[in-house]
Design a protein around this motif. Sequence first.
Motif, short mmCIF file in Angstrom:
data_model
loop_
_atom_site.label_atom_id
_atom_site.label_comp_id
_atom_site.label_asym_id
_atom_site.label_seq_id
_atom_site.Cartn_x
_atom_site.Cartn_y
_atom_site.Cartn_z
N SER A 184 70.45 -5.88 52.23
CA SER A 184 71.18 -5.38 51.08
C SER A 184 72.28 -4.48 51.61
O SER A 184 72.54 -4.48 52.82
N TYR B 144 58.00 -9.79 55.71
CA TYR B 144 59.03 -10.15 54.74
C TYR B 144 60.29 -9.40 55.12
O TYR B 144 60.24 -8.19 55.39
N TYR C 281 64.59 -8.76 54.28
CA TYR C 281 65.70 -8.94 53.35
C TYR C 281 66.84 -8.03 53.79
O TYR C 281 66.66 -7.14 54.62
N GLN D 269 62.96 -9.78 43.93
CA GLN D 269 61.68 -10.36 44.33
C GLN D 269 60.60 -9.29 44.43
O GLN D 269 60.90 -8.12 44.70
N ILE E 58 65.75 -7.00 45.85
CA ILE E 58 66.64 -8.16 45.68
C ILE E 58 66.07 -9.20 44.71
O ILE E 58 66.14 -10.40 44.96
#
Length: 128
Positions: A86, A82, A84, A72, A70
């Motif tokens: 999607s 971490y 994220y 990063q 994404i």
Amino acid sequence: MVEQITKGIKISVKTKYNGVSYRNNRLYYVFAYFITIENKSLDTVKLTNRYWKIFDSLNKTEIVNGEGVIGQTPILKPNDNYSYSSGCFLESNIGAMKGYYTMQNAENYKDFKVIIPTFQLATPTTSN
């Protein structure tokens, strides 16, 4: 949820079916996936690249790869995590994804692969 640990890096994946969408007069099934990366090793690591194989039961396998996730390239110190999210579009209501992240050890700059375990993408009526 599916989980896997490779070289002290734990990958956890949850999925969600988000309904259908029409693009270019075609029906697609929309899925979201939520990834958590936990550094359980003693080293600081950087996620540099991703590689995905997306299987659609009615279509060919799609390969997606590139830098980071994404947009990063997160750095994880020991005990950091971490997360994220999607998504993907499938032509069928059943599919799967798997792949790996390329991580770099921040101390010696050596790259290593972290496996993303295979996870299923299925509409609620097909997952029973």
